[in-house]
Scaffold this motif. Structure first.
Motif, PDB file in Angstrom:
ATOM      1  N   CYS A 195     -14.841   4.674   7.950  1.00 12.67           N
ATOM      2  CA  CYS A 195     -13.427   4.798   7.587  1.00 12.67           C
ATOM      3  C   CYS A 195     -12.581   3.675   8.177  1.00 12.67           C
ATOM      4  O   CYS A 195     -11.428   3.497   7.778  1.00 12.67           O
ATOM      5  N   ASN A 196     -13.149   2.921   9.129  1.00 17.41           N
ATOM      6  CA  ASN A 196     -12.420   1.787   9.706  1.00 17.41           C
ATOM      7  C   ASN A 196     -12.527   0.543   8.841  1.00 17.41           C
ATOM      8  O   ASN A 196     -11.873  -0.459   9.137  1.00 17.41           O
ATOM      9  N   MET A 197     -13.357   0.603   7.802  1.00 17.75           N
ATOM     10  CA  MET A 197     -13.535  -0.553   6.924  1.00 17.75           C
ATOM     11  C   MET A 197     -12.402  -0.554   5.896  1.00 17.75           C
ATOM     12  O   MET A 197     -12.539  -0.089   4.773  1.00 17.75           O
ATOM     13  N   THR A 198     -11.273  -1.084   6.296  1.00 23.24           N
ATOM     14  CA  THR A 198     -10.036  -0.978   5.510  1.00 23.24           C
ATOM     15  C   THR A 198     -10.078  -1.775   4.216  1.00 23.24           C
ATOM     16  O   THR A 198      -9.247  -1.549   3.331  1.00 23.24           O
TER      17      THR A 198
ATOM     18  N   LEU B 249      -7.426   6.046   6.365  1.00 22.20           N
ATOM     19  CA  LEU B 249      -7.548   4.639   6.751  1.00 22.20           C
ATOM     20  C   LEU B 249      -8.006   3.757   5.591  1.00 22.20           C
ATOM     21  O   LEU B 249      -7.921   2.538   5.666  1.00 22.20           O
ATOM     22  N   TRP B 250      -8.516   4.395   4.539  1.00 25.05           N
ATOM     23  CA  TRP B 250      -9.006   3.625   3.388  1.00 25.05           C
ATOM     24  C   TRP B 250      -7.842   3.319   2.446  1.00 25.05           C
ATOM     25  O   TRP B 250      -7.602   4.024   1.472  1.00 25.05           O
ATOM     26  N   SER B 251      -7.164   2.243   2.708  1.00 28.73           N
ATOM     27  CA  SER B 251      -5.968   1.922   1.912  1.00 28.73           C
ATOM     28  C   SER B 251      -6.296   1.288   0.571  1.00 28.73           C
ATOM     29  O   SER B 251      -5.453   1.261  -0.325  1.00 28.73           O
TER      30      SER B 251
ATOM     31  N   MET C  60      -8.366  13.278   2.427  1.00 31.81           N
ATOM     32  CA  MET C  60      -8.947  12.687   1.222  1.00 31.81           C
ATOM     33  C   MET C  60      -7.874  12.370   0.190  1.00 31.81           C
ATOM     34  O   MET C  60      -8.032  11.465  -0.634  1.00 31.81           O
ATOM     35  N   GLY C  61      -6.784  13.110   0.223  1.00 34.22           N
ATOM     36  CA  GLY C  61      -5.735  12.884  -0.764  1.00 34.22           C
ATOM     37  C   GLY C  61      -4.745  11.813  -0.387  1.00 34.22           C
ATOM     38  O   GLY C  61      -3.807  11.551  -1.140  1.00 34.22           O
ATOM     39  N   VAL C  62      -4.950  11.132   0.754  1.00 34.02           N
ATOM     40  CA  VAL C  62      -3.970  10.141   1.205  1.00 34.02           C
ATOM     41  C   VAL C  62      -4.087   8.812   0.475  1.00 34.02           C
ATOM     42  O   VAL C  62      -3.079   8.240   0.046  1.00 34.02           O
ATOM     43  N   PRO C  63      -5.309   8.242   0.317  1.00 32.21           N
ATOM     44  CA  PRO C  63      -5.374   6.921  -0.333  1.00 32.21           C
ATOM     45  C   PRO C  63      -4.987   7.009  -1.811  1.00 32.21           C
ATOM     46  O   PRO C  63      -5.761   7.509  -2.629  1.00 32.21           O
TER      47      PRO C  63
END
Length: 974
Positions: free
Chosen positions: A591-594, A616-618, A638-641
Motif C-alpha cells: 500500500c506504500n507503492m503510491t 494510500l493508493w492514489s 477500499m472506497g477512498v481511491p
C-alpha cells in the motif's frame, strides 16, 4: 567578450546577445534536458540603467532568461532588433516606452512569454517601421491596432489559444499589404466565418499562411478572384472542416507545401491537384477521402513528400503513385499510405524511386511478395509493411539497403527463413521488427559479426534457435528487446540477462523457458519487464528500482511476495503476478507503492486478509486478487481511491457487508466482480454511473434489487445469481440504454484486459478481450417473485437472460421476440403459466433455451430456429405443453376435426382425393403406354420377347457356371 559585438570602424557596441545557451540545443538533446541545470543557467535580476550609455546599440537579445523588464528600454533610440522571447517565467507587462522606438525598431520578438492574456497594447500601432513581429505562445488577445503596422512583413500570433473578442472578422488584416508570413495557429476562428480567408486573399505578397488548430468549421468552395497566387505554404491542418477540396486551391500554382491533414475532407481526391506543378509536400492524411488517387498527383516533378495516411483509399500502388512510377519524379523522398484500404500487390516498379527515404504502408491489405527490385531503393531509411497480407519469403536483396534505419515486417504471412544474407549490408540498421502467422525461422550464426548495432529488436511468432540468442549478446546497444512466441524451449543463463547494459524494455513472453530467474537483475535503465507465460520457477526475483512494469503472469513462481517490495521497486506502476504458485499474505507495505496503478494476483495460493491502507493508493486503477484463499472483511479504506476502475475479489472467502464508500467514492468504477465469496447485506443505492460489469454471483446478498441499477446506462453485464435477493424484478430495466441499443465499449486500458467467468449457453464461459461484446442479465437462484415485467422486451441488445430458479409467476412477456440478439434464455424452475408466446418464432439467434419446471400450457410454437432445439428436456415438467419435440401430441394433431374444424377436414379430404387420383392416372398412362404399344406394333412385340429370352438364357448360364465353380472348390478342399 562573448555575446558582445562592436563596430569595426568606430568601436561602438552595436550588438548584445545574452540569450540563454539552452535555447539553442538540438531536438535530439531535448531528451537529455536537465531542468535543474537550465534554472541555474538563467540570468536574473534587474537590468542596470547603464545600458543606456550604449547609444549605438541596435541589437539586443535577452531571450530565455528571467529578467525584470525595465521601463527605460524605449530610450535605446538606435535599437532595430529586440528579442524578449521567453523573457520571464512569472509574467509581467510590456513597457509602453517601446512605443518610442517607432522610427527604428524593425524586429520585435515577444514569443513564449506569460503575459496573462493581456490585450496587445495600443502603442504597438506606433511602431511604423516594424517589419518582424513574433508574439506566438504569449497569451495575447488580438486587437485591430496591428493594422497600423503597414510595413509588417512577418507576423506570428500562433499558439496563443485566445479568440477574437473585439470583432467577428479579420478584415483589418487586409491593410498589411506587405505581409509575407502570417501565422494564426491555435487562434479560435470559429466565429470569424469566412472573414479570415477574405482578408488573407487581399494580401498579394503573402508567401506563408499557417492556420492549424484554428477550429475552422467552414471553407468556401469557390472564390470570385484569387489574389494570393504567390503563396508557397498553406497549412490548414487539424481543423473541423467538412467539405470536398475547394476549387480555388487549384489556382495556387506556386504552392510548394499544402497541408490539409486532420480534417473531415471527403469524397474523391480531386484530379485538379495534379495542376500544382511546384508542389513539394502534400499532406491529406487523417481525412475521409475515398476511391483511388488520380495519377496526376504523381506527375509533379518536384513532389518530395506525399502523405495520404488514415483515409479510405482503395486500389493499387501503381495507380496511387501515378507518374512517379514512370520516373518523371526523381525527387520523391517520403510516401505514407498507412491506415488505408489498399488491396494490391507490392509493385516491382517501386524500386525505380531512387531517392525514396521513407515508405509506410502499415495497416492495409497489400499482398504478394516483396520484389527483388526493393534492393534498388538505395536511399531508403524507413520501410514499414506492418499489418498487411504479404506472404512468401523475404528476398535477400533487402540486404542491399545500406541506408536503412528502421525495418518493420511484422503482422504479415511470411514463410521461410531470415538469414545473415538478408542483413549483410544494412550497416545503419537501428530497429528491426518481424512477426508472421506462418512457420518462419530466424537463423544467425552465434559468431556472426553483424555490420550494424541495433537499438530495437521486435520478433514475435517466429522461431529462433539457441545460436540466435548467443548472437544477440553482441548487440550491446539494445534498449528494446522483444522475443515473444519465438519457441524458446531451453533455459537462459543468468549471465545472458546482464549482456544488455542499456536495456529499457525486455519481453520474453509466451515461450517455454524453464529454470529460475536471476534473483537480482541490476540494469539501471530497465523499466519494462514481461516474462509472462513461461515456466520460470523459484522465489520472487528482485529487479532494478527503476522498473515500472513487471509482468510474471503464468509461470511457476512460488514462495511469498517480498515484504519490502515497496523499497525494492518503488517506481512500480503495473504488477502482474497472476497464475503462479505464490503463497503467504499480501504484504501491507504494498500500500506504500503510491505509483501503483495495476495489481493482478489472480489464481495464486495467497491467504490472510487484504491490507487495510487502501487510502494510500492514489493512482490505483485495477485490483485483481480473484481465485485465492483471502478472507476477512473488506476495509472501508477500499472506497477512498477515487481512481479505482476495476475491482475483482471473486472466488475467495471474503465476508461481511460491503463498505458503501466503494460505490460512493469510486465514481470511475467500470467493473466489479465479487462473486463466490460470503458477502452479506443489501446492495448500496449509490453506484458509479460508468459501471460496465457488476458480478455478485454466489454470495449471501439479500434485500430488494435497487432501482438505481436501472440508471447505469453503460452496464452490459449484470450477474446477481445465486444470492438471497427478494421482491420483484424492477420494471425500469428499459432505461439500461446499453442493453437497449447494444453497443460495445472500448478497452479500459491498452495494457490490461480483464478475465471474467459467466454462465452462458448453459455452461460457464471465460471471457477476456471479447467481454466488450457480451450483454447479460442473470438473476437466477434467488427469491424473486411476481411477474416478468413486460419492459424486459425492450432490451433488444441482450444476449443472455437467466431468471431461472426463482418464484416468478404469470405469463412470459408476449413481446419477448423483440430480443433479436438473444442467444440464451433460461426461465426454468419458476411458476410461469400460460402459453409460450408466438413471438418466440422471431428469436433467430437463440441457441440455448430452458423453460422446464413451470406450468406452461398449449402448443410449442413452430419456427425454423426452435426446430433446431430438439432436446425435449427444454420443456420438461410442463405437463400441459404439447407439440414437437415433446412426445405429447396436441389434440389437434390426432383428431384434426376436433381442433381445426370442418374447413380443415374438407381441405385434407381434397388433398387425399388429388393424391389418390394422381396415382390411378399414372398407373393407367404407364400400363397402356407400354402394353398398348406392344399390341399395336408387331415388330416391337417380337423384339420385346426376344430381349427377355436373351436375358433368361444369360441368367441361366451364369447360375450354372457359379454352381460348377462351387463344386470344384469343394472337391479340392476334400
Amino acid at each position: 567578450m562573448e555575446g558582445i559585438s562592436c563596430n569595426n570602424l568606430t568601436g561602438h557596441v552595436v550588438k548584445m546577445d545574452l540569450s540563454n545557451a539552452y535555447y539553442s540545443i538540438s531536438y535530439e538533446e531535448w531528451e537529455l534536458w536537465d531542468e535543474v541545470a537550465y534554472r541555474r543557467s538563467l540570468l536574473r535580476g534587474k537590468i542596470n540603467p547603464s545600458l543606456l550609455s550604449l547609444k549605438h546599440l541596435n541589437y539586443l537579445d535577452l531571450s530565455w532568461n528571467d529578467f525584470e523588464l525595465p521601463q527605460f528600454i524605449g530610450q535605446l533610440r538606435s535599437l532595430r532588433y529586440l528579442n524578449l522571447s521567453a523573457f520571464s517565467s512569472y509574467g509581467g507587462v510590456i513597457p509602453e516606452s517601446i512605443g518610442n522606438l517607432s522610427s527604428c525598431l524593425k524586429t520585435l520578438d515577444l514569443s513564449n512569454n506569460y503575459f496573462d492574456g493581456i490585450r496587445i497594447p495600443e502603442f504597438f500601432g506606433q511602431l511604423k517601421s516594424l517589419q518582424f513581429l513574433d508574439m506566438s505562445y504569449s497569451s495575447f488577445e488580438i486587437t485591430s491596432n496591428l493594422a497600423n503596422l503597414s510595413d509588417l512583413i512577418y507576423l506570428d500570433l500562433g499558439g496563443n489559444f485566445w479568440s477574437i473578442k473585439t470583432s467577428k472578422n479579420l478584415n483589418w488584416f487586409s491593410q498589411l499589404s506587405f505581409l509575407k508570413y502570417l501565422n494564426l495557429q491555435s487562434l479560435d476562428l470559429s466565429r470569424a466565418g469566412d472573414s479570415w480567408l477574405l482578408a488573407a486573399n487581399m494580401l498579394p505578397s503573402l508567401l506563408e499562411l499557417h492556420l492549424s488548430f484554428c477550429q475552422i468549421e467552414h471553407i468556401p468552395v469557390s472564390l470570385p478572384k484569387i489574389n494570393i497566387t504567390s503563396l508557397l505554404i498553406l497549412d490548414m491542418s487539424q481543423n473541423w472542416i467538412v467539405s470536398s477540396i475547394p476549387s480555388w486551391l487549384f489556382n495556387l500554382t506556386s504552392l510548394r507545401k499544402l497541408d490539409l491533414s486532420g480534417n473531415s475532407f471527403g469524397g474523391s481526391i480531386a484530379w485538379e491537384l495534379g495542376s500544382l506543378k511546384n508542389l513539394e509536400e502534400l499532406d491529406l492524411s487523417s481525412n475521409g477521402f475515398e476511391g483511388q488517387v488520380p495519377r496526376l498527383i504523381g506527375n509533379s516533378s518536384k513532389l518530395k513528400i506525399l502523405n495520404l495516411a488514415n483515409n479510405k483509399i482503395v486500389g493499387g500502388l501503381p495507380e496511387l503513385l501515378g507518374g512517379c512510377l514512370g520516373c518523371t519524379n526523381d525527387k520523391l523522398e517520403s510516401v505514407d499510405l498507412s491506415l488505408n484500404r489498399l488491396n494490391c500487390k507490392f509493385p516491382a516498379s517501386l524500386g525505380m524511386l531512387q531517392n525514396l527515404q521513407y515508405l509506410n504502408l502499415e495497416s492495409n491489405t497489400v499482398g504478394g511478395t516483396i520484389p527483388e527490385s526493393i534492393g534498388n531503393l538505395s536511399s531508403l531509411k524507413t520501410l514499414n509493411l506492418r499489418y498487411n497480407h504479404m506472404n512468401g519469403s523475404v528476398p535477400e536483396s533487402l540486404g542491399q539497403l545500406s541506408q536503412l534505419l528502421q525495418l518493420d515486417l511484422s503482422e504479415n504471412s511470411w514463410a521461410g527463413s531470415l538469414l545473415e544474407s538478408h542483413f549483410i549490408n544494412l550497416t545503419r540498421l537501428e530497429s528491426f521488427a518481424v512477426s508472421t502467422n506462418q512457420p518462419m525461422s530466424i537463423i544467425f550464426n552465434a559468431t556472426w559479426v553483424a555490420p550494424f548495432m541495433l537499438n530495437t529488436i521486435d520478433i514475435r511468432k517466429c522461431s529462433v534457435d539457441p545460436s540466435f540468442l548467443v548472437w544477440l549478446q553482441s548487440q550491446t546497444e539494445l534498449s528494446i528487446v522483444t522475443l515473444s512466441s519465438t519457441n524458446i524451449l531451453g533455459p537462459i543463463s543468468e549471465e545472458w540477462f546482464f549482456k544488455f547494459p542499456q536495456i529499457e524494455y525486455l519481453d520474453l513472453s509466451y515461450n517455454q523457458i524453464p529454470g529460475k530467474l536471476p534473483l537480482l537483475l541490476k540494469c539501471p535503465n530497465l523499466n519494462h519487464i514481461d516474462l509472462s507465460h513461461n515456466q520460470f520457477e523459484g522465489p520472487f526475483p528482485f529487479y532494478s528500482s527503476n522498473v515500472s512494469i513487471l509482468n510474471l503472469e503464468s509461470n511457476l513462481l512460488s514462495g511469498p511476495i517480498p515484504s519490502n517490495l515497496d523499497q525494492l521497486m518503488p517506481n512500480l506502476r503495473e504488477l502482474y503476478l497472476s497464475e503462479n504458485k505464490l503463497n503467504g499474505t499480501i504484504p501491507a507495505s504494498m500500500c506504500n507503492m503510491t505509483n501503483l496503478a495495476i495489481l493482478t494476483l489472480r489464481r495464486n495460493q495467497l491467504s490472510g486478509e487484504f491490507p487495510q491502507a487502501w487510502s494510500l493508493w492514489s493512482n490505483i486503477l485495477v485490483v485483481d486478487v480473484g481465485y485465492n484463499n483471502l478472507s476477512g472483511d473488506i476495509p472501508s479504506s477500499m472506497g477512498v481511491p477515487s481512481s479505482l476502475a476495476i475491482l475483482k475479489l471473486n472466488n475467495n472467502n471474503f465476508g461481511g457487508e460491503l463498505p458503501s464508500l466503494i460505490f460512493e467514492n469510486c465514481t470511475r468504477l467500470k467493473s466489479v466482480d465479487l462473486g463466490s465469496n460470503r458477502f452479506t447485506g443489501s446492495l448500496p443505492s449509490k453506484i458509479s454511473s460508468e459501471l460496465f460489469i457488476l458480478r455478485l454471483r454466489s454470495n449471501f446478498f439479500s434485500g430488494h434489487i435497487p432501482h438505481e441499477l436501472c440508471l447505469l446506462s453503460m452496464l452490459h453485464v449484470l450477474d446477481l445469481g445465486d444470492n438471497n435477493f427478494s421482491g420483484t424484478i424492477p420494471k425500469c430495466l428499459k432505461e439500461m440504454y446499453s442493453l437497449v441499443e447494444s453497443f460495445s465499449n472500448v478497452s479500459y486500458y491498452d495494457s490490461y484486459f480483464e478475465q471474467i467467468t459467466l454462465m452462458s449457453k448453459g455452461t460457464e464461459l471465460t471471457y477476456n478481450k471479447t467481454i466488450f461484446f457480451v450483454n447479460i442479465i442473470d438473476l437466477s437462484s434467488n427469491n424473486l417473485e411476481g411477474e416478468i415485467p413486460e419492459e424486459v422486451s425492450s432490451l433488444a441488445g441482450l444476449g443472455t437472460l437467466n431468471l431461472s430458479r426463482n418464484h416468478l409467476s404469470g405469463q412470459i412477456p408476449s413481446k419477448i421476440g423483440n430480443l433479436r440478439w438473444l442467444e440464451t434464455l433460461d426461465l426454468s424452475h419458476n411458476h410461469l403459466s400460460g402459453p409460450i408466446p408466438q413471438s418466440f418464432s422471431t428469436l433467430t439467434s437463440l441457441s440455448h433455451l430452458n423453460l422446464s419446471y413451470n406450468n406452461l400450457a398449449g402448443r410449442i410454437p413452430s419456427s425454423t430456429q426452435l426446430t433446431t432445439l430438439v432436446d425435449s428436456s427444454i420443456y420438461e415438467a410442463n405437463p400441459l405443453l404439447c407439440g414437437v419435440p415433446l412426445a405429447t401430441k396436441c389434440s389437434g394433431d390426432s383428431t384434426p376435426a376436433a381442433l381445426d374444424g370442418k374447413d380443415d377436414k374438407d381441405e385434407d379430404d381434397n388433398e387425399k382425393l388429388v393424391f389418390y387420383g394422381s396415382i390411378v392416372f399414372g398407373f393407367i398412362i404407364g400400363f397402356w403406354g407400354v402394353c398398348g404399344a406392344l399390341l399395336i406394333k408387331k415388330s416391337w412385340r417380337y423384339a420385346y420377347f426376344q430381349f427377355f429370352d436373351k436375358i433368361k438364357d444369360q441368367v441361366a448360364l451364369r447360375i450354372a457356371l457359379t454352381v460348377a465353380r462351387w463344386h470344384r472348390r469343394r472337391s479340392l478342399l476334400v
